[in-house]
Design an enzyme around this catalytic site. Structure first.
Site, mmCIF file in Angstrom:
data_model
loop_
_atom_site.group_PDB
_atom_site.id
_atom_site.type_symbol
_atom_site.label_atom_id
_atom_site.label_comp_id
_atom_site.label_asym_id
_atom_site.label_seq_id
_atom_site.Cartn_x
_atom_site.Cartn_y
_atom_site.Cartn_z
ATOM 1 C CD GLN A 104 -2.487 -1.271 2.729
ATOM 2 O OE1 GLN A 104 -3.516 -0.658 2.973
ATOM 3 N NE2 GLN A 104 -1.892 -2.025 3.629
ATOM 4 C CG ASP A 107 7.905 3.726 0.917
ATOM 5 O OD1 ASP A 107 8.075 2.703 0.216
ATOM 6 O OD2 ASP A 107 7.623 3.669 2.129
ATOM 7 C CG HIS A 122 -3.166 2.314 -1.719
ATOM 8 N ND1 HIS A 122 -3.162 2.271 -0.343
ATOM 9 C CD2 HIS A 122 -4.249 1.574 -2.104
ATOM 10 C CE1 HIS A 122 -4.194 1.555 0.084
ATOM 11 N NE2 HIS A 122 -4.861 1.105 -0.967
ATOM 12 C CB CYS A 133 -3.172 15.052 -21.846
ATOM 13 S SG CYS A 133 -1.496 14.976 -21.181
ATOM 14 C CB SER A 193 -4.122 0.345 10.738
ATOM 15 O OG SER A 193 -4.492 0.968 9.523
ATOM 16 C CG ASN A 217 0.658 -3.761 12.753
ATOM 17 O OD1 ASN A 217 1.090 -3.328 11.685
ATOM 18 N ND2 ASN A 217 -0.099 -3.042 13.557
HETATM 19 C C1 BJW Z 1 4.437 -0.857 12.714
HETATM 20 C C2 BJW Z 1 5.638 -0.215 12.987
HETATM 21 C C3 BJW Z 1 6.793 -0.989 12.929
HETATM 22 C C4 BJW Z 1 4.079 1.244 13.159
HETATM 23 N N1 BJW Z 1 6.694 -2.284 12.612
HETATM 24 N N2 BJW Z 1 4.372 -2.137 12.421
HETATM 25 C C5 BJW Z 1 -15.432 -1.446 2.441
HETATM 26 C C6 BJW Z 1 -15.869 -1.060 3.693
HETATM 27 C C7 BJW Z 1 -15.754 0.277 4.094
HETATM 28 C C8 BJW Z 1 -15.210 1.245 3.244
HETATM 29 C C9 BJW Z 1 -14.784 0.852 2.013
HETATM 30 C C10 BJW Z 1 -14.897 -0.480 1.608
HETATM 31 N N3 BJW Z 1 -14.387 -0.580 0.349
HETATM 32 C C11 BJW Z 1 -13.933 0.634 -0.032
HETATM 33 C C12 BJW Z 1 -14.193 1.540 0.940
HETATM 34 C C13 BJW Z 1 -13.860 2.995 0.916
HETATM 35 C C14 BJW Z 1 -12.417 3.298 1.219
HETATM 36 C C15 BJW Z 1 -12.035 2.762 2.606
HETATM 37 O O1 BJW Z 1 -11.327 1.792 2.759
HETATM 38 N N4 BJW Z 1 -12.482 3.419 3.654
HETATM 39 C C16 BJW Z 1 -12.184 3.004 5.031
HETATM 40 C C17 BJW Z 1 -11.105 3.909 5.632
HETATM 41 C C18 BJW Z 1 -13.431 2.991 5.829
HETATM 42 N N5 BJW Z 1 -11.514 2.748 0.206
HETATM 43 C C19 BJW Z 1 -11.310 3.375 -0.955
HETATM 44 O O2 BJW Z 1 -11.866 4.427 -1.224
HETATM 45 C C20 BJW Z 1 -10.375 2.700 -1.924
HETATM 46 N N6 BJW Z 1 -10.984 2.678 -3.218
HETATM 47 C C21 BJW Z 1 -11.973 1.836 -3.537
HETATM 48 O O3 BJW Z 1 -12.308 0.924 -2.808
HETATM 49 O O4 BJW Z 1 -12.573 2.109 -4.746
HETATM 50 C C22 BJW Z 1 -13.868 1.558 -4.986
HETATM 51 C C23 BJW Z 1 -14.846 2.163 -3.974
HETATM 52 C C24 BJW Z 1 -14.831 3.507 -3.690
HETATM 53 C C25 BJW Z 1 -15.736 4.054 -2.759
HETATM 54 C C26 BJW Z 1 -16.639 3.235 -2.074
HETATM 55 C C27 BJW Z 1 -16.631 1.863 -2.353
HETATM 56 C C28 BJW Z 1 -15.731 1.333 -3.311
HETATM 57 C C29 BJW Z 1 -9.087 3.513 -2.099
HETATM 58 C C30 BJW Z 1 -8.263 3.537 -0.850
HETATM 59 C C31 BJW Z 1 -7.060 4.454 -1.082
HETATM 60 C C32 BJW Z 1 -6.222 4.664 0.162
HETATM 61 N N7 BJW Z 1 -5.254 5.680 -0.108
HETATM 62 C C33 BJW Z 1 -4.261 6.033 0.929
HETATM 63 C C34 BJW Z 1 -3.429 7.242 0.428
HETATM 64 C C35 BJW Z 1 -2.431 6.763 -0.656
HETATM 65 C C36 BJW Z 1 -1.489 7.855 -1.091
HETATM 66 C C37 BJW Z 1 -0.572 8.304 0.023
HETATM 67 O O5 BJW Z 1 0.248 7.538 0.551
HETATM 68 O O6 BJW Z 1 -0.668 9.490 0.357
HETATM 69 O O7 BJW Z 1 -3.404 4.921 1.176
HETATM 70 S S1 BJW Z 1 -5.024 6.320 2.509
HETATM 71 C C38 BJW Z 1 -3.709 5.617 3.460
HETATM 72 O O8 BJW Z 1 -4.189 4.441 4.169
HETATM 73 C C39 BJW Z 1 -2.682 5.121 2.424
HETATM 74 C C40 BJW Z 1 -2.280 3.793 3.006
HETATM 75 O O9 BJW Z 1 -1.738 2.978 2.007
HETATM 76 C C41 BJW Z 1 -3.570 3.272 3.594
HETATM 77 C C42 BJW Z 1 -3.378 2.202 4.639
HETATM 78 O O10 BJW Z 1 -2.675 2.684 5.747
HETATM 79 P P1 BJW Z 1 -1.596 1.735 6.434
HETATM 80 O O11 BJW Z 1 -0.495 1.486 5.522
HETATM 81 O O12 BJW Z 1 -2.277 0.565 7.012
HETATM 82 O O13 BJW Z 1 -1.010 2.725 7.590
HETATM 83 P P2 BJW Z 1 -1.585 2.997 9.060
HETATM 84 O O14 BJW Z 1 -0.931 4.234 9.549
HETATM 85 O O15 BJW Z 1 -3.050 2.967 9.092
HETATM 86 O O16 BJW Z 1 -1.075 1.739 9.916
HETATM 87 C C43 BJW Z 1 0.283 1.499 10.158
HETATM 88 C C44 BJW Z 1 0.417 0.338 11.122
HETATM 89 O O17 BJW Z 1 1.805 0.086 11.285
HETATM 90 C C45 BJW Z 1 -0.151 0.626 12.529
HETATM 91 O O18 BJW Z 1 -1.058 -0.412 12.873
HETATM 92 C C46 BJW Z 1 1.062 0.586 13.449
HETATM 93 O O19 BJW Z 1 0.814 -0.068 14.685
HETATM 94 C C47 BJW Z 1 2.056 -0.219 12.636
HETATM 95 N N8 BJW Z 1 3.462 0.080 12.887
HETATM 96 N N9 BJW Z 1 5.406 1.093 13.329
HETATM 97 C C48 BJW Z 1 5.480 -2.831 12.411
HETATM 98 N N10 BJW Z 1 8.035 -0.461 13.224
HETATM 99 ZN ZN ZN Z 2 -0.991 16.849 -20.022
#
Ligand code: BJW
Ligand code: ZN
Length: 247
Positions: A104, A107, A122, A133, A193, A217
């Protein structure tokens, strides 16, 4: 860390491994995670920077945030967690198995570590896409002279080539993820998460298909109670230990 013997035995035998990584795997490279006390985000940030509507309302502000994160990522390097996955991938490749990564993260640190099969669910922070375009280009500029950057072809505003809330994941990435979840013997989540969909759902597709599941995690997550094994600690320590013990 106490690593269960049956997990090590299974890791040794599993020939097909899928790994879903999130921001936590890059935390030990110095990059911030999204959620939680030290996270990048509150609700306001999400609306302004991680939705197409927020970007359209103020592309310059969104770009300042992404330019800052590109700077941090560009100065960071892979950590022992990324490198342990490279070693695990090499071990499996040497006996006709495979390990593939679904990340996800935007980087590029898995690729920088040397991992071969990485699917970016992502998108990538190193790709710019023209909002007019749709032309895409790779770009590793760390200090932009002017924001937002403009398309060299048509002069339109460019956006980061990432997936925001409400946008669909790239079709090939989604198809790869589902295939890997169905075909793997072991599905591992690392540093996520598990609250963002559809990424969070792949581990259940794998479990339904008969794969065993492992969570690595720092903190417990909604997935913890559903996986075969949950190891809570820093991935830069836990992953190398699992790989060392297994191979
Ligand atoms: C450590 C550590 C160490 C710390 N060692 N661990 C079904 C149900 C409900 C909602 C939806 C669903 N299906 C779709 C949705 C809508 C939505 C969604 O999921 N919403 C929920 C939040 C409720 N999803 C979407 O919109 C997705 N698109 C989609 O489904 O299209 C069709 C559709 C649209 C609308 C409705 C229905 C269908 C797209 C999701 C795009 C997410 N984009 C982002 C930004 C990317 C660009 C950027 O980087 O800026 O992606 S959001 C952000 O969250 C980023 C991440 O990739 C993503 C996940 O976060 P991640 O990586 O898990 O980070 P954290 O901070 O949350 O967790 C880190 C963990 O590490 C923690 O637990 C720490 O404890 C741990 N940790 N140090 C090990 N050393
Ligand atoms: Zn262009």
């Amino acid at each position: 860390m106490d690593i269960p013997c049956d997990l090590i035995e299974y890791v040794r035998q599993a020939r097909h491994v899928a790994v879903l990584s999130g921001a936590g795997i890059s935390a030990e490279s110095g990059l911030p995670i999204f959620r939680g006390e030290d996270g990048l985000w509150d609700n306001d940030t999400i609306m302004r920077f991680a939705t197409p509507e927020g970007f359209a309302a103020n592309p310059k502000a969104a770009w300042e945030w992404y330019a800052h994160r590109r700077g941090e990522a560009g100065r960071a390097g892979p950590n022992p967690g990324h490198k342990a996955l490279v070693k695990w991938q090499e071990e499996l490749a040497s006996c006709d198995g495979w390990l593939e990564i679904l990340t996800q993260n935007i980087d590029g640190l898995h690729q920088q570590a040397g991992s071969k099969k990485v699917t970016e669910l992502h998108g990538s922070g190193w790709i710019l896409r023209c909002t007019e375009c749709m032309r895409e280009r790779k770009d590793r500029t760390l200090k932009f002279p002017d924001l937002p950057p403009k398309c060299p072809e048509c002069g339109g505003i460019e956006r980061p080539g990432v997936v925001w809330f409400g946008e669909s994941l790239p079709v090939e990435a989604l198809e790869r993820a589902v295939w890997l979840a169905r075909e793997c013997d072991l599905f591992v989540t690392v540093g996520t998460s598990g609250v963002v969909y559809p990424a969070a759902s792949f581990i259940m597709v794998a479990a339904d298909g008969g794969a065993k599941t492992l969570e690595v995690n720092l903190d417990p997550t909604p997935l913890s109670s559903q996986v075969t094994w949950a190891l809570h600690g820093p991935s830069g320590e836990v992953l190398p230990e699992v790989v060392e013990k297994a191979f």
